[in-house]
Design a protein around this motif. Sequence first.
Motif, PDB file in Angstrom:
ATOM      1  N   LEU A 139       0.833  -1.201   0.000  1.00 46.19           N
ATOM      2  CA  LEU A 139       0.000   0.000   0.000  1.00 46.19           C
ATOM      3  C   LEU A 139       0.868   1.252   0.000  1.00 46.19           C
ATOM      4  O   LEU A 139       0.589   2.223  -0.714  1.00 46.19           O
ATOM      5  N   LEU A 140       1.945   1.219   0.769  1.00 43.01           N
ATOM      6  CA  LEU A 140       2.884   2.343   0.787  1.00 43.01           C
ATOM      7  C   LEU A 140       3.589   2.489  -0.561  1.00 43.01           C
ATOM      8  O   LEU A 140       3.814   3.604  -1.037  1.00 43.01           O
ATOM      9  N   THR A 141       3.944   1.359  -1.173  1.00 42.71           N
ATOM     10  CA  THR A 141       4.557   1.399  -2.504  1.00 42.71           C
ATOM     11  C   THR A 141       3.601   2.004  -3.518  1.00 42.71           C
ATOM     12  O   THR A 141       4.000   2.807  -4.380  1.00 42.71           O
ATOM     13  N   THR A 142       2.328   1.631  -3.426  1.00 42.51           N
ATOM     14  CA  THR A 142       1.314   2.178  -4.325  1.00 42.51           C
ATOM     15  C   THR A 142       1.164   3.686  -4.130  1.00 42.51           C
ATOM     16  O   THR A 142       0.987   4.435  -5.098  1.00 42.51           O
ATOM     17  N   ALA A 143       1.247   4.127  -2.874  1.00 37.43           N
ATOM     18  CA  ALA A 143       1.165   5.562  -2.598  1.00 37.43           C
ATOM     19  C   ALA A 143       2.336   6.303  -3.239  1.00 37.43           C
ATOM     20  O   ALA A 143       2.167   7.407  -3.789  1.00 37.43           O
ATOM     21  N   GLY A 144       3.525   5.702  -3.203  1.00 37.74           N
ATOM     22  CA  GLY A 144       4.672   6.297  -3.865  1.00 37.74           C
ATOM     23  C   GLY A 144       4.499   6.336  -5.367  1.00 37.74           C
ATOM     24  O   GLY A 144       4.846   7.326  -6.026  1.00 37.74           O
ATOM     25  N   LEU A 145       3.951   5.257  -5.921  1.00 38.35           N
ATOM     26  CA  LEU A 145       3.689   5.205  -7.359  1.00 38.35           C
ATOM     27  C   LEU A 145       2.675   6.268  -7.762  1.00 38.35           C
ATOM     28  O   LEU A 145       2.835   6.950  -8.788  1.00 38.35           O
TER      29      LEU A 145
END
Length: 265
Positions: free
Chosen positions: A21-27
């Motif tokens: 979820l954090l990776t998606t937020a960065g993306l």
Amino acid sequence: MTNKSDSPTTTRRGIYLLPNLLTTAGLFSGFFAVVSSMNGNFEAAAVAIFVAMIFDGLDGRVARMTNTQSEFGAEYDSMADIVSFGVAPALVTYNFALNSLGKFGWLASFIFVACAALRLARFNTQIGVADGRYFQGLASPAAAAVIAATVWTAVGFEIDGHDYGVYLAIITVVTGLLMVSNFRYSSFKEIEWRGKVPFVAVLVIVLVFTFVAARPAEVLLAVFGLYALSGPIITIKTVKKLKLEHVVGDDTETDADFNDKDKKD
């Protein structure tokens, strides 16, 4: 008859929610930076790249703290980094200044994207092998920060990027090449963050945060600009004799030379 789904040997497939979820937020932040630059909102685009850096720093740490590391998460993180720290800063600077340079402008942006992809691919193949104290080449988030802070500072001073397109193109290309260089950059992994510090150190940290809040663009440009320059300086100070392989190319001999000097020190 035993239902196959009830078998204790059945492996439950899925992905860990929180780190991805954090990776998606960065993306999302990287994609938002691209869209904002297309709409001419370059300050928001630059800030979005820094927000992506925060999420990129959090996802791996959260995964390790919660013991939710996975191969999927590592691959997804790399794909997200290509967008946030490769494509996004390249397109932001292209839309801000380089699109007036014609072919030279988009080629400069492409060089940055290609170097970011090569940097990430090389980093993934060196996990567990390279010296943890240093990065080989400028890390892609730091390179993206140099570009984002440059654009952010120019916007703050109401500078028309097209008037300085050539200079920004040179900065973009040089920053990209630093990512695929063999220059050594400190990873700061040797710092003991859990150790005790004097009270004065806490006061200094507060003053630094206050200064950053007052002039964020200029401070971030100075910090990441100096960090980008630190690689060549560290390399020159560490090796016995500077050679071509210390700058670019096969780093097999480079590592040997670095290790020899470290042992002498």
